[in-house]
Every structure is written in C-alpha cells, then in structure tokens.
Design an enzyme around this catalytic site. Structure first.
Site, PDB file in Angstrom:
ATOM      1  N   HIS A 126     -46.175 -31.897  29.660  1.00  0.00           N
ATOM      2  CA  HIS A 126     -46.509 -30.484  29.784  1.00  0.00           C
ATOM      3  C   HIS A 126     -47.319 -30.017  28.585  1.00  0.00           C
ATOM      4  CE1 HIS A 126     -42.667 -30.742  27.646  1.00  0.00           C
ATOM      5  NE2 HIS A 126     -43.045 -29.662  26.996  1.00  0.00           N
ATOM      6  N   PHE A 127     -48.163 -29.059  28.847  1.00  0.00           N
ATOM      7  CA  PHE A 127     -48.907 -28.375  27.785  1.00  0.00           C
ATOM      8  C   PHE A 127     -48.477 -26.922  27.789  1.00  0.00           C
ATOM      9  CE2 PHE A 127     -51.407 -32.108  28.364  1.00  0.00           C
ATOM     10  CZ  PHE A 127     -52.016 -32.359  27.138  1.00  0.00           C
ATOM     11  N   HIS A 128     -48.290 -26.378  26.597  1.00  0.00           N
ATOM     12  CA  HIS A 128     -47.963 -24.962  26.443  1.00  0.00           C
ATOM     13  C   HIS A 128     -49.261 -24.177  26.319  1.00  0.00           C
ATOM     14  CE1 HIS A 128     -43.678 -25.785  25.177  1.00  0.00           C
ATOM     15  NE2 HIS A 128     -44.234 -26.963  24.949  1.00  0.00           N
ATOM     16  N   ASP A 180     -42.842 -20.326  30.902  1.00  0.00           N
ATOM     17  CA  ASP A 180     -41.767 -20.949  30.126  1.00  0.00           C
ATOM     18  C   ASP A 180     -40.577 -20.000  30.086  1.00  0.00           C
ATOM     19  OD1 ASP A 180     -41.801 -23.237  27.564  1.00  0.00           O
ATOM     20  OD2 ASP A 180     -40.200 -21.752  27.663  1.00  0.00           O
ATOM     21  N   ILE A 181     -39.394 -20.570  30.180  1.00  0.00           N
ATOM     22  CA  ILE A 181     -38.173 -19.772  30.241  1.00  0.00           C
ATOM     23  C   ILE A 181     -37.783 -19.190  28.878  1.00  0.00           C
ATOM     24  CG2 ILE A 181     -36.436 -21.544  29.704  1.00  0.00           C
ATOM     25  CD1 ILE A 181     -34.934 -20.691  32.211  1.00  0.00           C
TER      26      ILE A 181
HETATM   27  P1  5GP Z   1     -41.259 -29.046  24.527  1.00  0.00           P
HETATM   28  O1  5GP Z   1     -40.393 -28.737  23.326  1.00  0.00           O
HETATM   29  O2  5GP Z   1     -40.767 -30.274  25.259  1.00  0.00           O
HETATM   30  O3  5GP Z   1     -42.718 -29.128  24.177  1.00  0.00           O
HETATM   31  O4  5GP Z   1     -41.130 -27.794  25.477  1.00  0.00           O
HETATM   32  C1  5GP Z   1     -40.243 -27.692  26.528  1.00  0.00           C
HETATM   33  C2  5GP Z   1     -40.304 -26.272  27.019  1.00  0.00           C
HETATM   34  O5  5GP Z   1     -39.658 -26.203  28.283  1.00  0.00           O
HETATM   35  C3  5GP Z   1     -39.605 -25.267  26.111  1.00  0.00           C
HETATM   36  O6  5GP Z   1     -40.543 -24.300  25.664  1.00  0.00           O
HETATM   37  C4  5GP Z   1     -38.536 -24.666  27.004  1.00  0.00           C
HETATM   38  O7  5GP Z   1     -38.350 -23.270  26.791  1.00  0.00           O
HETATM   39  C5  5GP Z   1     -39.049 -24.953  28.390  1.00  0.00           C
HETATM   40  N1  5GP Z   1     -38.012 -25.087  29.397  1.00  0.00           N
HETATM   41  C6  5GP Z   1     -36.865 -25.827  29.302  1.00  0.00           C
HETATM   42  N2  5GP Z   1     -36.140 -25.708  30.443  1.00  0.00           N
HETATM   43  C7  5GP Z   1     -36.841 -24.889  31.268  1.00  0.00           C
HETATM   44  C8  5GP Z   1     -36.596 -24.386  32.588  1.00  0.00           C
HETATM   45  O8  5GP Z   1     -35.587 -24.673  33.239  1.00  0.00           O
HETATM   46  N3  5GP Z   1     -37.540 -23.550  33.111  1.00  0.00           N
HETATM   47  C9  5GP Z   1     -38.680 -23.228  32.432  1.00  0.00           C
HETATM   48  N4  5GP Z   1     -39.529 -22.410  33.045  1.00  0.00           N
HETATM   49  N5  5GP Z   1     -38.935 -23.676  31.187  1.00  0.00           N
HETATM   50  C10 5GP Z   1     -38.027 -24.493  30.607  1.00  0.00           C
END
Ligand code: 5GP
Ligand code: ZN
Length: 133
Positions: free
Chosen positions: A98-100, A30-31
């Site tokens: 996606h899963f973290h 994650d970025i």
């Molecule tokens: P969500 O809030 O949808 O569960 O998580 C989305 C995740 O995607 C966030 O933790 C965010 O940091 C990550 N993310 C967003 N854009 C990018 C990107 O361009 N590259 C990567 N590697 N992660 C991203």
C-alpha cells in the site's frame, strides 16, 4: 489472501470508505484519522510490499496513485505526500502492498515528512557501499 485486512476490504468482506476502484487497484480512506484525507492505494492482487510486487502490479498502483492525487488537487489541495513502508523495520504494519496519500494544504501545519538526523557515514562511504554501476 486469508487473514489479510486489505484483501478483505478490496473484496467487500470488511467495510472501507472507497475513493476509487479499477480492474487492478483500490483506494480507500485510512482508518487512522490522523490526517484529514489520509488515503491508501492498494493492488487488488495480494502482494506483501514493493519488494515482492511484480512490475505490472506496481505500474497499475503507480497509475492509481497519480489518478487519486490529481483528483485531490482538483478538489483544491495544494500538494500531496506519497509514503510507503517495506518490512517491519521500515514501519510497515499491514503486509499487503500500500501507498499512503496525504493531501496537503498550504500552511496546514502537518509534518508528513520525517526529520531524519541519524546519518553517521560520509557520502563517499555510502556511495561505495550502495552503487549499482
Ligand atoms: P503501514 O504502517 O503498514 O505503512 O500502514 C498501515 C496503515 O493501515 C495504517 O495507516 C493504518 O491506520 C491502516 N489500517 C490498519 N487497519 C486498517 C483497517 O482495517 N482499515 C483501514 N481503512 N485502514 C487500516
Ligand atoms: Zn492482501
């Protein structure tokens, strides 16, 4: 899918720190740089979230989550958080499933599990509302 960041990372159109890849899934860092080792596991096939994914895709993603999590444990981590959001009200911000994966160490001081204190209904009320059988 056009204009999907994660589809572009999977295809290589955008850069990503790949951790693992197989025929159906892809894992990358994650970025956010919020927690060391914060990893995302996604299906290669675009779907919006768990609610819209087909069962086979979900099974492939679950297998990769387990593979990556066990790999991290083999590197010396002590535990793993697995987090997932579905739809904007649940704080989903990227609409490709996606899963973290959050690798954890004993005494790392990280609070990856939110402290929830919003309940107002009693358990029986919620049970009557939510039960499926
Ligand atoms: P969500 O809030 O949808 O569960 O998580 C989305 C995740 O995607 C966030 O933790 C965010 O940091 C990550 N993310 C967003 N854009 C990018 C990107 O361009 N590259 C990567 N590697 N992660 C991203
Ligand atoms: Zn996508």
């Amino acid at each position: 899918m056009d204009n999907c960041i994660f589809c572009k990372i999977v295809s290589g159109e955008l850069p990503g720190y790949k951790i693992y890849e197989d025929e159906y899934t892809f894992a990358f860092l994650d970025i956010a740089k919020d927690i060391d080792g914060h990893t995302l596991v996604v299906p290669k096939k675009h779907c919006r979230n768990v609610l819209d994914a087909d069962d086979e895709t979900l099974a492939h993603v679950a297998k990769t989550i387990k593979t990556v999590a066990n790999h991290y444990m083999s590197l010396g981590y002590d535990g793993i958080n697995i987090l997932n959001a579905n739809e904007a009200c649940a704080q989903q911000t990227v609409f490709h499933l996606h899963f973290h994966i959050i690798p954890r160490k004993n005494d790392d001081g990280v609070s990856a599990w939110p402290k929830l204190e919003c309940a107002t209904a009693d358990l029986e009320e919620m049970w009557n509302k939510l039960k499926m059988i």
